[in-house]
Design an enzyme around this catalytic site. Structure first.
Site, PDB file in Angstrom:
ATOM      1  N   GLU A  75       1.152  -0.890   0.071  1.00 14.32           N
ATOM      2  CA  GLU A  75       0.033  -0.075  -0.133  1.00 14.32           C
ATOM      3  C   GLU A  75       0.646   1.087  -0.085  1.00 14.32           C
ATOM      4  O   GLU A  75       0.733   1.843   0.706  1.00 14.32           O
ATOM      5  CB  GLU A  75      -0.828  -0.231   1.406  1.00 14.32           C
ATOM      6  CG  GLU A  75      -1.932  -1.100   1.580  1.00 14.32           C
ATOM      7  CD  GLU A  75      -3.432  -1.260   1.716  1.00 14.32           C
ATOM      8  OE1 GLU A  75      -2.940   0.291   3.165  1.00 14.32           O
ATOM      9  OE2 GLU A  75      -4.407  -0.840   2.073  1.00 14.32           O
ATOM     10  N   GLU A 118      -6.785  -7.357  -0.069  1.00 11.07           N
ATOM     11  CA  GLU A 118      -7.538  -7.371   1.482  1.00 11.07           C
ATOM     12  C   GLU A 118      -9.223  -7.177   1.695  1.00 11.07           C
ATOM     13  O   GLU A 118      -8.771  -5.978   1.381  1.00 11.07           O
ATOM     14  CB  GLU A 118      -5.992  -6.088   2.110  1.00 11.07           C
ATOM     15  CG  GLU A 118      -4.410  -6.578   1.949  1.00 11.07           C
ATOM     16  CD  GLU A 118      -4.598  -6.071   3.048  1.00 11.07           C
ATOM     17  OE1 GLU A 118      -5.056  -4.748   4.304  1.00 11.07           O
ATOM     18  OE2 GLU A 118      -3.038  -5.760   3.270  1.00 11.07           O
TER      19      GLU A 118
HETATM   20  C1  GLA Z   1      -3.962  -1.870   5.225  1.00 14.49           C
HETATM   21  C2  GLA Z   1      -2.611  -3.309   5.196  1.00 14.49           C
HETATM   22  C3  GLA Z   1      -2.418  -4.349   6.291  1.00 14.49           C
HETATM   23  C4  GLA Z   1      -3.728  -3.870   7.711  1.00 14.49           C
HETATM   24  C5  GLA Z   1      -5.114  -3.175   7.084  1.00 14.49           C
HETATM   25  C6  GLA Z   1      -5.790  -2.886   8.382  1.00 14.49           C
HETATM   26  O1  GLA Z   1      -4.563  -2.437   4.457  1.00 14.49           O
HETATM   27  O2  GLA Z   1      -2.272  -3.548   4.399  1.00 14.49           O
HETATM   28  O3  GLA Z   1      -1.375  -4.718   6.582  1.00 14.49           O
HETATM   29  O4  GLA Z   1      -2.859  -3.083   8.133  1.00 14.49           O
HETATM   30  O5  GLA Z   1      -4.401  -2.464   6.324  1.00 14.49           O
HETATM   31  O6  GLA Z   1      -6.160  -3.507   9.118  1.00 14.49           O
END
Ligand code: GLA
Ligand code: CA
Length: 788
Positions: free
Chosen positions: A187, A264
């Site tokens: 991210e 995710e």
């Molecule tokens: C992002 C991150 C994860 C986690 C989520 C929230 O997507 O990539 O590692 O921190 O947020 O739970």
């Protein structure tokens, strides 16, 4: 003799199995995983990735297989596996891939259970984990630029990725292993824009040994183009409730023929100390998965099973400082103890329908739970009679990192250089994270970073009075630009007092002794314990007890009678507790308990009300015990805008996605109020997911110093929909007013100082049609606080 030869044989077997692990080609035949036309191809055939995100360090190793089987029984065909750099390299160049850190064993176990694996080796992982997975010792180089092309950072991450490849580089699908894809960074779009850096991470991962396997990047639909590399697959992250088509729209336009994947899909959310427990409805989650399955979109359910951030491994969120609790239950389908929740069963029913006519495997057996009757602590090692030799006898203030400490507490001591009659103010810049101030051993007050506190009112001081500042570190920030999070006192300590002519004087306190109290079991166990008595009631320090069990099982240790600190059972660091909640019990896996005698040590930095615990069969992770309301409108407050002139009025569009508004001319002020007059849904409440304010150049202002000065209404009953969710950097979380409370609605942002503002960017909810998005609105900006 026989015993000896058995030992010898065992030793030989271990050596040969290690050899085997290191060199042998896995027994499975090599295969392929490719990006086909709008689909993934596994060995040439279309394949929908149904991945379960689970974190090996958050699950006790003896339980790994049960958790994997739970994911499989849910209909998953893949595990998403983050690699946690800082648990493998806790000291520079000391790598540990054994025991609970045995990444290779975990991946082999996945393979044994017929699961594919997606590897996410960071280096940054976020994951509500200490410093987002980066080792704290990187901060020993004070000017390091994390997640950038800083030579030291790059050197260290290269070494780490090489170690990962040494461990599991031969487990990719082309070499007969289960790993089908490997992720590059994580991210990055919510951190910055730096294709050069992301490309370098890609190359490092390739060169370290992941040479043939497919690589991908994950980001949000709103920002993935910032760092998207042409030769990598792009996947999207979003949460329960999001409008699926909308999330892939931009990607589809840019890459009409690639496979789609939500890398995710957030099943729930994480909790922070002092905040309400987060939940996400099962219906929205199951429906999101159903829609993706219906469209052959691949996904990873983050988290399918969250587990526990043992010991000091929980991180902290930002903006501001919002340390995460120990439980990483996440409101996931498989709860923290590995049990199926109603969400699990609902999801399984849907997954079963998309299993090509095959039945899903049965659920493995859950581990038994036990209760433990009250255990009274009979021994205590008070903090003050257990201070070690000072690690610095005199000198300037130093951080944890300067003192070579990752975690635990530091006690800073100095003597008062001059008498101050009457009140003075002790100002600490900055205390990371929870500081308590003592004069001659007497407690005076605390400075809590969560509440942005920085001062303590002091009593009359005499020359030579001993001033102690006892600082406990919580998790390092794991999200946003603030991940460079030094612990301890980061800059200076001053005393401010008033002279008889009313002028203010600040004196900086300079000469400090520093005592190190590391967070490690051995140090805690070696303290001088004495019987608990009237005399030492409630003192800060370590409490020790033993308890006998005639059978073991999972249990939840109720810490409600203690204050704040850390628990160790039979040498295992179980995690942090804090009476403010919402988490009150700590998950205690039965595999770390013993038949017969067990030992528990509690470090309590504020002192217990009563040193007693018990083991419950059910967790308590939703009991917040804060004084005062959890909302931003004080009792009796009602915003009074009469006589105020809006600096802007307008109408927002309906539907999902970001919108930008520019004012006619720049305005200046510290407080910005948005008055929502109605919503596009013609219902009585309104929601905002994210809000940015634009500076003189039209760039986003930093939200780091922001707080919510006022919100007329906040829904904290159907979830945690506080007003500060408009600047928590998460597009899936939002501020909502309660249903049935009539318009207008107001939110006032305190920017902490005057700023020039030229407009704003606003994001409504991610759900289809952007429910309760604001339509007509007015904006007010002032330097002085609004009237209530
Ligand atoms: C992002 C991150 C994860 C986690 C989520 C929230 O997507 O990539 O590692 O921190 O947020 O739970
Ligand atoms: Ca948000």
């Amino acid at each position: 003799m026989i015993k000896r030869s058995i030992l010898l044989l065992a030793a030989l077997l271990t050596i040969s199995s290690q050899l085997f692990c290191a060199t042998a080609v896995p027994d499975n035949k090599s295969g392929s995983f490719e990006f086909g036309n709008k689909a993934f191809l596994l060995n040439g055939k279309p394949f929908v990735v149904k991945a379960a995100e689970v974190h090996y360090p958050r699950i006790p190793r003896p339980y790994w297989e049960q958790r994997i089987k739970m994911c499989k029984a849910l209909g998953m065909n893949t595990l998403c596996v983050i690699v946690f750099w800082n648990i493998h390299e806790q000291r520079m160049d000391e790598f540990d891939f054994t025991g609970n850190n045995d990444l290779r064993a975990f991946i082999k176990l996945a393979q044994k259970n017929g699961m594919k694996v997606i590897l996410r080796p960071g280096p940054y992982i976020c994951a509500e984990w200490e410093m987002g997975g980066l080792p704290w010792w990187l901060l020993k180089k004070k000017d390091i630029r994390l997640r950038e092309q800083d030579p030291f950072f790059i050197e260290r991450l290269t070494k780490f990725e090489q170690k990962v490849a040494e461990q599991v580089g031969d487990l990719t699908i082309d070499k007969g292993g289960p790993i089908i894809m490997v992720q590059v960074e994580n991210e990055y779009g919510s951190y910055g824009e730096d294709k050069a850096y992301v490309s370098q991470v890609r190359d490092i991962i390739r060169e370290s040994g992941f040479d043939k396997v497919k690589l991908f990047q994950c980001d949000w639909s709103s920002n993935f183009t910032r760092n998207g590399l042409d030769d990598l697959l792009w996947t999207m992250n979003f949460g329960t409730g999001a409008n699926i088509d909308n999330e892939f729209r931009a990607l589809r336009q840019l890459r009409p023929d690639g496979p789609l994947m939500c890398s995710e899909f957030w099943s729930g959310w994480f909790d922070k100390w002092g905040g309400r427990h987060e939940t996400r409805g099962s219906h929205a989650m199951v429906e999101g998965i159903r829609q993706m399955l219906e469209r052959d979109i691949s996904f990873s359910l983050y988290m399918t099973h969250g587990g526990t951030s043992w010991g000091h491994w929980a991180g902290a969120n930002s903006p501001g400082f919002a340390p995460d609790v120990t439980s990483y239950d996440y409101d996931a389908p498989i709860n923290e103890a590995g049990q199926a929740t109603p969400k699990y069963h609902e999801l399984r029913d849907v997954m079963a329908k998309y299993n090509q006519g095959r039945r899903l495997p049965p659920l493995p057996k859950a581990y038994p739970t036990i209760s433990i009757p009250k255990v009274k602590f009979s021994e205590v090692a008070p903090l003050y009679s257990n201070l070690p030799e000072p690690s610095q006898k005199s000198g300037p203030l130093k951080t944890f990192e300067d003192m070579d400490m990752g975690w635990g507490c530091l006690l800073y001591r100095t003597t008062i250089p001059q008498a101050i009659d009457g009140e003075s103010i002790l100002k600490v810049t900055e205390a990371h994270d929870y500081a308590q101030v003592f004069v001659n051993g007497r407690y005076i007050g605390k400075i809590d970073r969560i509440r942005r506190e920085s001062t303590v009112h002091m009593p009359t001081l005499h020359v030579g009075d001993v001033l102690d500042i006892y600082v406990e570190a919580l998790g390092r920030i794991n999200f946003g630009r603030a991940i460079k999070d030094f612990k301890g006192i980061t800059e200076k300590v001053e005393l401010r007092y008033t002279l008889s002519d009313n002028s203010l004087v600040d004196i900086e306190l300079r000469d400090w002794q520093i005592f190190c109290l590391p967070d490690d079991y051995r140090a805690q166990a070696q303290m001088k314990y004495e019987p608990v008595s009237e005399k030492n009631q409630g003192v800060r320090g370590n409490y020790r007890a033993t308890f006998r069990l005639n059978k073991v099982g999972d249990t939840f240790i109720n810490m409600e009678k203690f204050g704040k600190g850390q628990v160790y059972v039979n040498g295992h660091a179980i995690g942090r507790f804090w009476q403010i909640g919402p988490q009150q019990t700590l998950y205690m896996p039965g595999c770390w308990l013993k038949k017969g005698e067990n030992e528990i040590i509690v470090t309590d930095v504020t002192g217990p009300r009563e040193p007693v615990i018990e083991g419950l069969r059910q967790p308590v992770i939703d009991r917040l015990k804060l004084e005062g309301p959890q909302t931003h409108r004080l009792q009796g407050q009602t915003l009074d805008l009469s006589g105020e002139q809006p600096i802007h009025a307008g109408t927002l569009k309906s539907g999902n996605g970001w919108q930008e508004v520019r004012f006619d001319k720049p305005v200046s002020g510290r407080y910005l109020c948005i008055e929502a007059l109605n919503s596009h849904w013609n219902r009585e409440y309104c929601c905002i997911s994210e809000l940015y304010l634009l500076d003189a150049n039209g760039k986003r202002l930093s939200r780091e110093p922001w707080s919510v000065a006022y919100a007329d209404d906040e829904d904290v009953t159907t979830g945690n929909k506080n007003a500060d969710k408009v600047f928590d950097l998460q597009e899936s979380t939002f501020w909502s007013t309660n249903r049935g409370v009539p318009f207008p609605h107001h939110i006032i942002i305190d920017m902490n100082q005057d700023q020039t503002v030229t407009g704003f960017q606003i994001l409504p909810r991610m759900e289809e049609g952007a429910p309760e998005s604001i339509k007509d609105y007015k904006v007010y900006v002032k330097s002085e606080p609004f009237r209530y």
